[in-house]
Design an enzyme around this catalytic site. Sequence first.
Site, PDB file in Angstrom:
ATOM      1  N   HIS A 147       0.815  -1.221   0.000  1.00 30.81           N
ATOM      2  CA  HIS A 147       0.000   0.000   0.000  1.00 30.81           C
ATOM      3  C   HIS A 147       0.847   1.269   0.000  1.00 30.81           C
ATOM      4  O   HIS A 147       0.336   2.351  -0.308  1.00 30.81           O
ATOM      5  CB  HIS A 147      -0.996  -0.010   1.174  1.00 30.81           C
ATOM      6  CG  HIS A 147      -0.415   0.247   2.520  1.00 30.81           C
ATOM      7  ND1 HIS A 147      -0.196  -0.747   3.451  1.00 30.81           N
ATOM      8  CD2 HIS A 147      -0.018   1.387   3.123  1.00 30.81           C
ATOM      9  CE1 HIS A 147       0.291  -0.241   4.557  1.00 30.81           C
ATOM     10  NE2 HIS A 147       0.422   1.065   4.385  1.00 30.81           N
ATOM     11  N   ASP A 177       0.044  -7.682   1.354  1.00 30.70           N
ATOM     12  CA  ASP A 177       0.431  -6.283   1.517  1.00 30.70           C
ATOM     13  C   ASP A 177       1.951  -6.119   1.530  1.00 30.70           C
ATOM     14  O   ASP A 177       2.508  -5.401   2.361  1.00 30.70           O
ATOM     15  CB  ASP A 177      -0.181  -5.681   2.792  1.00 30.70           C
ATOM     16  CG  ASP A 177      -0.119  -4.155   2.781  1.00 30.70           C
ATOM     17  OD1 ASP A 177       0.088  -3.575   1.706  1.00 30.70           O
ATOM     18  OD2 ASP A 177      -0.259  -3.555   3.872  1.00 30.70           O
ATOM     19  N   SER A 284       4.625   2.447   8.105  1.00 30.64           N
ATOM     20  CA  SER A 284       4.287   1.278   7.284  1.00 30.64           C
ATOM     21  C   SER A 284       5.476   0.852   6.428  1.00 30.64           C
ATOM     22  O   SER A 284       6.073   1.664   5.728  1.00 30.64           O
ATOM     23  CB  SER A 284       3.112   1.605   6.359  1.00 30.64           C
ATOM     24  OG  SER A 284       1.906   1.602   7.055  1.00 30.64           O
TER      25      SER A 284
END
Length: 342
Positions: A147, A177, A284
Amino acid sequence: MTENTRRSGGHEDEHPEGTPAQPYAALPAAGVHPEWPPPPAHAPATGTGHRRKRPGGPVTLLAAVALVAAAVGGGTAYAFQQLTGHGTTATDTATPVVAAGKKGDVANIAAALTPSVVEVNATLANGSSTGSGVIVSTDGEIVTNNHVVSGASSVKVRTSDGTSRTARVVGTDSSKDLALLKVEGASGLKAAPLGTSSGVQVGDTVVAIGSPEGLTSTVTSGIVSALDRDVTVSTDEGRSGQGQGGDEQWPFQFGGREFNGDTGSSTTTYKAIQTDASLNPGNSGGALIDASGRVIGINSAMYSSGSQASSSSDAGSIGLGFAIPVDTVKADLAKLRAGSTS
């Protein structure tokens, strides 16, 4: 590859047990008087005293082949990738990254791992995305979240020394992911030591390194709060979050509730490590590290009340973060290196 050493015929001068060796006088040498009696015959060789050692090459080759067979048979193509190249990848080894006396010392863990974590900046059609990444090979392979770079037209990474480099997306796996980047023309980078997540326990000390809000090489610490949490994230390319400034966060679902916004209709669920180490927008793709200084997870989702609160004083981490287990990452590396774009 292991070199296959050819046998040298090291047993040509041996004799079957019970058969006397020919006396040396049968092969007279220059300067030996022919009237002298020959030396006494030697007894047949016993034990290992007169045996030549076999070359070690074939045994080493068999051991290497057995290793590859076990890796492929067990479904861990990652080990095969280790043997065949892609720079030098740091894996779990007997030598600890942090000295035994410093185990769990956040300062020592940070010093050892910070050079292996980068800031990732992706240019998107509708803006930009800022996250983190973990260097997994000395020639510039970097693991991050899908992402963070999904839909990116260009990607740059910034290392802990402030150097900015161009990177390209090699492969993506939206179902986990994960994404793999490659820094162009890189060499000599410090690869993070990848540990194992199978032995992680609730209560274990962990350290998180990443670039929240674009603050490169930010270090936080905490514990493992839970294991095998079902985390659901969006696979829609247009939902790439982590916008600069931290106003937009990556939406995810946990425990039947949505966090940081609507995940949309296209989602995937994976098992995650839950941690209370402080994570914020930009973390992230960064590293979750154990007390010995080995990466055990890739930070992927976190909840911040600031995304839903009207007051900025409520913003920030509330100790609810999730990481993709490193065993999942290692099992997916071969697919990512092959250029998968699922």
